[in-house]
Write a protein that holds these residues in place. Structure first.
Motif, PDB file in Angstrom:
ATOM      1  N   TRP A   1      -5.382  -4.346  -5.599  1.00  7.24           N
ATOM      2  CA  TRP A   1      -5.001  -4.414  -4.180  1.00  7.24           C
ATOM      3  C   TRP A   1      -3.489  -4.284  -4.025  1.00  7.24           C
ATOM      4  O   TRP A   1      -2.994  -3.564  -3.150  1.00  7.24           O
ATOM      5  N   ASP A   2      -2.731  -4.948  -4.866  1.00  8.22           N
ATOM      6  CA  ASP A   2      -1.274  -4.853  -4.787  1.00  8.22           C
ATOM      7  C   ASP A   2      -0.816  -3.425  -5.095  1.00  8.22           C
ATOM      8  O   ASP A   2       0.114  -2.910  -4.458  1.00  8.22           O
ATOM      9  N   SER A   3      -1.454  -2.778  -6.051  1.00 12.11           N
ATOM     10  CA  SER A   3      -1.071  -1.402  -6.361  1.00 12.11           C
ATOM     11  C   SER A   3      -1.362  -0.465  -5.194  1.00 12.11           C
ATOM     12  O   SER A   3      -0.560   0.427  -4.875  1.00 12.11           O
ATOM     13  N   LEU A   4      -2.478  -0.675  -4.517  1.00  7.25           N
ATOM     14  CA  LEU A   4      -2.820   0.162  -3.371  1.00  7.25           C
ATOM     15  C   LEU A   4      -1.805  -0.025  -2.247  1.00  7.25           C
ATOM     16  O   LEU A   4      -1.366   0.942  -1.616  1.00  7.25           O
ATOM     17  N   LEU A   5      -1.408  -1.270  -2.004  1.00  6.58           N
ATOM     18  CA  LEU A   5      -0.420  -1.523  -0.944  1.00  6.58           C
ATOM     19  C   LEU A   5       0.928  -0.901  -1.292  1.00  6.58           C
ATOM     20  O   LEU A   5       1.654  -0.436  -0.403  1.00  6.58           O
ATOM     21  N   GLU A   6       1.296  -0.896  -2.546  1.00  3.09           N
ATOM     22  CA  GLU A   6       2.564  -0.285  -2.930  1.00  3.09           C
ATOM     23  C   GLU A   6       2.529   1.231  -2.705  1.00  3.09           C
ATOM     24  O   GLU A   6       3.542   1.833  -2.352  1.00  3.09           O
ATOM     25  N   LEU A   7       1.373   1.865  -2.895  1.00  6.02           N
ATOM     26  CA  LEU A   7       1.252   3.294  -2.611  1.00  6.02           C
ATOM     27  C   LEU A   7       1.391   3.586  -1.122  1.00  6.02           C
ATOM     28  O   LEU A   7       1.890   4.635  -0.721  1.00  6.02           O
ATOM     29  N   VAL A   8       0.959   2.642  -0.297  1.00  3.15           N
ATOM     30  CA  VAL A   8       1.052   2.821   1.158  1.00  3.15           C
ATOM     31  C   VAL A   8       2.473   2.571   1.644  1.00  3.15           C
ATOM     32  O   VAL A   8       2.861   3.012   2.735  1.00  3.15           O
ATOM     33  N   ARG A   9       3.325   1.891   0.878  1.00  7.41           N
ATOM     34  CA  ARG A   9       4.674   1.552   1.326  1.00  7.41           C
ATOM     35  C   ARG A   9       5.488   2.814   1.631  1.00  7.41           C
ATOM     36  O   ARG A   9       6.329   2.809   2.546  1.00  7.41           O
ATOM     37  N   VAL A  10       5.236   3.933   0.909  1.00  9.56           N
ATOM     38  CA  VAL A  10       6.035   5.153   1.127  1.00  9.56           C
ATOM     39  C   VAL A  10       5.745   5.765   2.495  1.00  9.56           C
ATOM     40  O   VAL A  10       6.650   5.966   3.313  1.00  9.56           O
ATOM     41  N   PRO A  11       4.474   6.068   2.850  1.00 13.13           N
ATOM     42  CA  PRO A  11       4.246   6.620   4.187  1.00 13.13           C
ATOM     43  C   PRO A  11       4.363   5.567   5.281  1.00 13.13           C
ATOM     44  O   PRO A  11       4.569   5.905   6.450  1.00 13.13           O
TER      45      PRO A  11
ATOM     46  N   PRO B   1      -7.013  -8.478  -7.323  1.00 15.69           N
ATOM     47  CA  PRO B   1      -5.659  -8.684  -6.780  1.00 15.69           C
ATOM     48  C   PRO B   1      -4.663  -7.664  -7.295  1.00 15.69           C
ATOM     49  O   PRO B   1      -3.823  -7.177  -6.526  1.00 15.69           O
ATOM     50  N   ALA B   2      -4.717  -7.323  -8.563  1.00 21.03           N
ATOM     51  CA  ALA B   2      -3.772  -6.338  -9.099  1.00 21.03           C
ATOM     52  C   ALA B   2      -4.017  -4.964  -8.490  1.00 21.03           C
ATOM     53  O   ALA B   2      -3.061  -4.242  -8.135  1.00 21.03           O
TER      54      ALA B   2
END
Length: 1216
Positions: free
Chosen positions: A1094-1104, A1091-1092
């Protein structure tokens, strides 16, 4: 001054003349001689009493008072009143003020009452004496109550200076005349001749010696002896088997002396009960030893010559019987008595004495009162003289030897049994409320249940409360009190008893041991129904339907939690529109066990002429209901309408509709985003679980649960007269608003939307006319070749028949007189009927009128007419799913899987579900095939009011004449049209059984009609075909770049963004390949991320805002989408090719290609596999498309591995 004296003297003279006339008429013997001495004695008595008041105002006579006879009081005084001759107005006002602010004092009347005090009830035989007191004059007798009685007063003429009169309508449970309450000792008109007792001392026995005589056979058994002692216990008057008696117990000066009981059964001696006072000493003469049937001990009883007198030690002498006792032979018969202390030590309920004031009537017919504002007094277990007519708020009572219960239902209770007694210590000053005429029937039914069921106190208090609840629910608007409470002369229980019987049968079945009066009063240890008190869990309650409905609504909204309705973590990926649409409709079902105590639904079954559904109704309101006689059986008998229905097993359904505008899942805990709430509450039950009681007639009818019910609609009671015709119903259309004119013959009117429905069918035989209690034979048809099909239209009041009409059933349509003879054969000639005939093509049409009646048809008695049992017609599975089926209408039965609200295609998606009122309904139902459960969607589009009750997940429904459609994705679905019909076959189960999904091989899913739609498979991830990660606006679902919505135009009202993810995996299990689509949280599991991570990966995608990876086939370069650095793409590509993703998994899935899809399938193709050095060639089915439900790593391998079917794999050498 002289004038005033003359005037006063004249007034007194006139008053004296009236007195003389009154006495001559009402007090003198029937002889014609004037009673001058009696008149003089009466006037002197009145003067003396009047003068003692001190407030005479200088008058010698009470000129403002008038004499009243017994008959005048009974016939003219219809309101409670009091009269106090010796009181001034100030004294009366002071007395009246003592009643308190919330009570009304007895109004004062200036009346003088004279009469003879007697215990003879009128001119009846003296043997009818029952211990009651009466005031008698020449005009009649009137019952009275007295605080202290001197037996020497009986038979003498008295002036009653202070008294109150209570008419019969104000008495609790009294069927006779009113009664008098004598507040102070009466004043004798003539001097009393007092008896001074015997001149010589009489020889008496004291209780200790008298008790010993009961143990011996001696000559004393036939002698009449005198017994003296102190009155230590006085039991109540008891009437059994037509005989009235009471028992008193005498003791000695020492408390260690065993009380000796004496029975007083002689009618002329029953009045002693009013003169006896505990703790006083008495002598009872001429007693004898007797035996009583039903009691094994000898006991002292009075004889007709017995007398009662106060004990004067100077006038008695102890009888010495020692030498006679020594000569006696021991008698084996037992003796009553052991010490009271021993009795109390073994009793679980304490006995005590108490003195207090009645402050409230809790339940008059049940004998429940409030004492001193804190205790409950239950008088049901004791026979009260004259039905306790003096007991009302304000009366002062002394209770002796009563049972004390510390807490019954949270309230301390005092309850006397037959052993105790209730002594009147002061009359009530209050004017009690007028008693309803039915109160007597209430007393009878309570007493009947108490005696026949041998009820203990906790169960009796519950029974009284239940009867009170039932009465308040039904009487007087739906049922008269007499109809509810009265039982028949033959002993048949009344409606109230029948309604309580199911609950009481389990706790106190009838036929239990009858109370033994003598044992209850005489035996020690003491035995009575009040001896023990066990905690009772109330078996059920009878709540008002309006309160029960409100309670269900409150519980439904108390359990409404948007967070729990939407499963985590799926809710975190939902847009605002999807989130609010899923919250728009939900339901909750309550069983009776949820409530404490469990409720029993009770009401009159009615058919609504406004909504068309059935209702249970009581005085508080109505509760819609959906009932089935049995599972899959239609409810076709309208004769049940108007009957009382009692239901213990049911399901209370609360449908919740919510209008909300939650921006995202983070605000689900904020109730301010819920704009509107609506509920639809109804109840589901089966007639097999219900007790149906036809309402008895007000005069003599009594309910019966045997045979068919005979009640109809309230205004259609009785046997219908007129003409009738049998009808076989073939089709029924839904209930909805149509453009009809509700008024006929009123000229052209603009179209009006009227709730209505249609049915069509075929006449069976000709017209029949009323013949006695039955119907005549059918008349011959005028034209044998005429089409017998008919079209019936129902609107207005006639829509109440909607729930009873079902295709395949036979009915009798009854048209009351006067009606045209040709109406049932030729049809209606109105403009509406003619227009319907033009549109439908039928030859006959009838608009059903409000006073027409429909009954279940029974053609068995008609010669040549056989019963027609037409079942439900259903389309085959091929007809429903085949793409080549030419028909557009299908009929089938199915189970509802889910119900969701859907926006019409003409509407645009807005935030929230603000158009919830215009939403249609999508039902996903399951078709049952031989080995499969195939889902199909049924759309009930708006506007379609009202939706039928019971369309819930788990319900089995029969659909008729649904329109079959094929979507642009080649999936079959159905539409519910105005001409369609549905019927509930089975209710959802309270606890549906959870069945695990089967474990299959992927190759087993190939076929034209697969047997499974959801399953579990053990497979291996071969490769990742694509991965997409992106953030969207929660409002408009546009891509969010750096947390900002990218939509051009007006800004969105919310800045919330939600993440979305999907991945397509290629998996195989050695039998076939499949492409599996995983979404959102499933992507994290497929990629093997915590879960941690996965959340970090989604936060990286938030910029593009969006990142995608596409791999067309294994070994080719991936295609990247998204404005991001190479590091993120390299990470995704490396991760998707790693062993943490390409691994064995246990996949739970459903078919992406629905079984209702009508496109042809591809044929299997050969495919070569390499197992090490061994090449394998096999036929492989085309790649399946699966939707992931869940996936996880498999369990550690076990020793036994399922054998792969040999028809699927073949070695390459064998193929060559």
């Amino acid at each position: 001054m002289a004038v005033q004296e003359v005037s006063c003297s004249g007034s007194e003279q006139a008053w004296l003349e009236v007195v003389h006339s009154f006495i001559q008429k009402n007090l003198c013997p029937s002889s014609k001689d004037p009673c001058l001495q009696l008149v003089e004695a009466v006037v002197n008595c009145v003067k003396a009493t009047w003068a003692s008041s001190g407030g005479t105002g200088g008058l010698n006579l009470p000129l403002s008072y008038s004499f009243v006879s017994v008959q005048e009081l009974k016939s003219h005084q219809h309101l409670p009143c009091c009269s106090h001759l010796a009181w001034s107005s100030t004294e009366y006002q002071t007395w009246a003020n003592k009643v308190g602010l919330n009570a009304v004092p007895l109004p004062r009347e200036r009346l003088l009452l004279l009469g003879t005090l007697t215990d003879l009830p009128g001119d009846l035989d003296p043997e009818y004496r029952d211990g009651s007191l009466y005031v008698k004059d020449n005009s009649g007798t009137l019952g009275c109550e007295l605080l202290d009685l001197d037996l020497s007063w009986l038979g003498h003429l008295f002036l009653f200076p202070s008294w109150s009169y209570i008419p019969p309508a104000w008495q609790q449970s009294s069927l006779g005349s009113g009664h008098l309450e004598l507040w102070c000792p009466p004043v004798p008109v003539l001097p009393l001749i007092l008896s001074h007792g015997p001149e010589t001392p009489i020889r008496v026995l004291y209780p200790e010696v008298a008790s010993q005589l009961l143990q011996h056979r001696s000559k004393f058994r036939r002698q009449q002896l005198h017994v003296a002692g102190q009155l230590v216990r006085l039991n109540t008057l008891v009437k059994t088997h037509g005989k009235t008696y009471f028992i008193l117990s005498l003791g000695g000066p020492s408390s260690a002396t065993t009380p000796m009981p004496i029975i007083v059964p002689i009618p002329s001696q029953l009045v002693w009960h009013r003169a006896l006072r505990p703790s006083c000493s008495y002598v009872l003469t001429n007693l004898q030893i007797s035996t009583i049937r039903g009691f094994p001990c000898r006991i002292w009883t009075t004889s007709p010559s017995s007398d009662l007198m106060p004990l004067d030690p100077k006038r008695v002498q102890e009888f010495n019987v020692e030498e006679l006792i020594l000569e006696a032979v021991p008698n084996p018969l037992p003796v009553p008595g052991s010490s009271q202390e021993h009795c109390n030590s073994t009793r679980k309920v304490r006995m005590l004495s108490y003195q207090g004031t009645v402050t409230k009537v809790l339940n008059g017919p049940a004998g429940l009162y409030e004492l001193d504002g804190q205790l409950c007094l239950c008088l049901a277990y004791q026979q009260l003289p004259n039905n306790g007519r003096t007991i009302r708020p304000g009366v002062q009572l002394e209770l002796q030897d009563v049972h004390f219960f510390q807490s019954v239902g949270g309230v301390p209770v005092l309850a006397p049994c037959l052993r105790g007694t209730i002594l009147l210590r002061g009359f009530s000053q209050q004017e009690s409320p007028k008693q309803p005429p039915h109160s007597y029937h209430g007393v009878v039914v309570h007493l009947r249940l108490l005696l026949e069921r041998h009820l203990g106190l906790p169960l009796y208090l519950w029974t009284a409360k239940a009867l009170e609840e039932i009465t308040s629910k039904l009487c007087p608007r739906l049922l008269r009190h007499r109809q509810l409470l009265q039982s028949s002369a033959s002993g048949t229980p009344g409606v109230g008893e029948l309604l309580l019987a199911p609950a009481l049968d389990a706790l106190a079945p009838p036929g239990r041991p009858i109370r033994n009066v003598y044992q209850e009063i005489l035996e020690d240890p003491h035995h009575c129904p009040l001896q023990e008190c066990s905690l009772l869990q109330p078996p059920c309650s009878f709540p008002a339907l309006a309160a029960f409905k409100e309670d269900g609504q409150h519980r439904a909204w108390a359990s409404f939690d948007p967070v729990t309705l939407l499963s985590l973590p799926e809710v975190t990926y939902l847009s605002s529109c999807v989130l609010n649409s899923r919250l728009a409709w939900s339901w909750v079902c309550f069983s009776p066990s949820v409530f404490q105590p469990p409720p029993v639904l009770l009401g009159v079954l009615v058919a609504s002429s406004r909504r068309g559904w059935l209702q249970l109704r009581d005085q508080s309101g109505s509760l819609p209901c959906l009932l089935l006689p049995k599972p899959s059986q239609a409810f076709i008998d309208p004769r049940l309408i108007g009957s009382l229905v009692r239901v213990e097993r049911f399901q209370l359904v609360v449908e919740r509709e919510v209008k909300s505008n939650f921006p995202s899942w983070k605000e689900l805990g904020m109730p301010e985003f819920i704009q509107e709430r609506h509920t639809n509450v109804y109840v589901l039950f089966s007639l097999d679980d219900a007790l149906v009681l036809p309402i008895p007639s007000p005069c003599s009818g009594h309910p019966s649960t045997q045979g068919p019910p005979h009640t109809k609609f309230s205004r259609l009671e009785g046997t219908p007269k007129g003409q009738s015709r049998l009808l076989l119903l073939s089709h029924k259309e839904c209930l909805m608003k149509r453009n009809y004119q509700s008024c006929q013959g009123a000229g052209p009117l603009p179209p009006k939307h009227t709730l209505s429905f249609h049915v069509s069918g075929t006449w069976l035989g000709g017209i029949q006319r009323k013949d006695g209690n039955g119907w005549s034979l059918p008349e011959p048809l005028r034209d044998e070749n005429q089409d017998q099909k008919v079209f019936l239209v129902f609107f207005g009041q006639s829509i109440r028949w909607f729930e009873f009409l079902h295709p395949g059933q036979q009915y009798r349509l009854v048209i009351p007189d006067p009606s045209p003879p040709s109406l049932l054969e030729e049809g209606d000639s109105s403009s509406l009927s003619q227009r319907i005939l033009e549109l439908t093509g039928y030859t006959s049409c009838l608009v059903v009128q409000d006073d027409w009646i429909l009954e279940p048809g029974n053609p068995q008695g008609i010669p040549g007419m056989l019963g027609i049992n037409k079942g439900l017609s259903e389309s085959s599975l091929t007809e429903i799913l085949s793409g080549s089926f030419p028909g557009s209408f299908v009929s089938f039965s199915a189970e509802i899987l889910s119900r969701t609200l859907c926006v019409p295609f003409s509407g645009t998606a807005q935030q929230g579900n603000s158009q919830a009122s215009q939403h249609g309904v999508k039902l996903t139902v399951v078709l049952d095939a031989s080995a499969s459960r195939i889902p199909i969607d049924v759309y009930i589009e708006a506007p379609h009011p009202p939706l039928p009750l019971g369309l819930l997940p788990g319900t089995r429904v029969y659909f008729q004449q649904l329109e079959r459609k094929v979507s642009r994705f080649q999936n079959v679905y159905c539409r519910f049209l105005p001409s369609s019909y549905l019927r509930i076959l089975c209710f959802p189960t309270e606890a549906p059984a959870s069945s695990s999904l089967p474990h299959v091989y992927l190759a087993e899913l190939q076929g034209d009609c697969p047997g499974l739609t959801q399953a579990v498979a053990s497979c291996h991830v071969v490769s990742v075909l694509s991965v997409q990660l992106f953030w969207i606006c929660a409002h408009c679902t546009s891509v969010c770049v750096q947390g900002q919505c990218s939509r051009q135009g007006p800004p969105c009202p919310t800045k919330a963004a939600v993440s979305q993810a999907n991945i397509r995996l290629l998996v195989e299990d050695g039998t076939a390949e499949a492409v599996v689509t995983c979404t959102n949280q499933q992507v994290a599991v497929a990629l093997g991320l915590s879960p941690a991570e996965w959340d970090s990966l989604l936060e990286l995608v938030r910029v593009p805002g969006r990142v995608a990876l596409h791999i067309t086939r294994a070994g080719t370069q991936p295609e990247f989408t998204g404005e991001t650095g190479d590091s993120l793409m390299l990470f995704l590509h490396t991760l998707c090719a790693s062993s943490s993703v390409l691994r064995p998994i246990l996949l739970t899935f459903e078919l992406e290609r629905k079984p209702t899809r009508v496109i042809p399938l591809e044929a299997p193709r050969p495919h070569r596999f390499q197992f090490g050095e061994i090449p394998v060639l096999t036929h492989v089915v085309p790649r399946l498309s699966l939707s992931c439900l869940s996936l996880r790593d498999p369990e550690p391998p076990v020793s036994e591995v399922p054998e792969i079917p040999g028809t699927i794999l073949h070695s390459s050498t064998s193929r060559i």
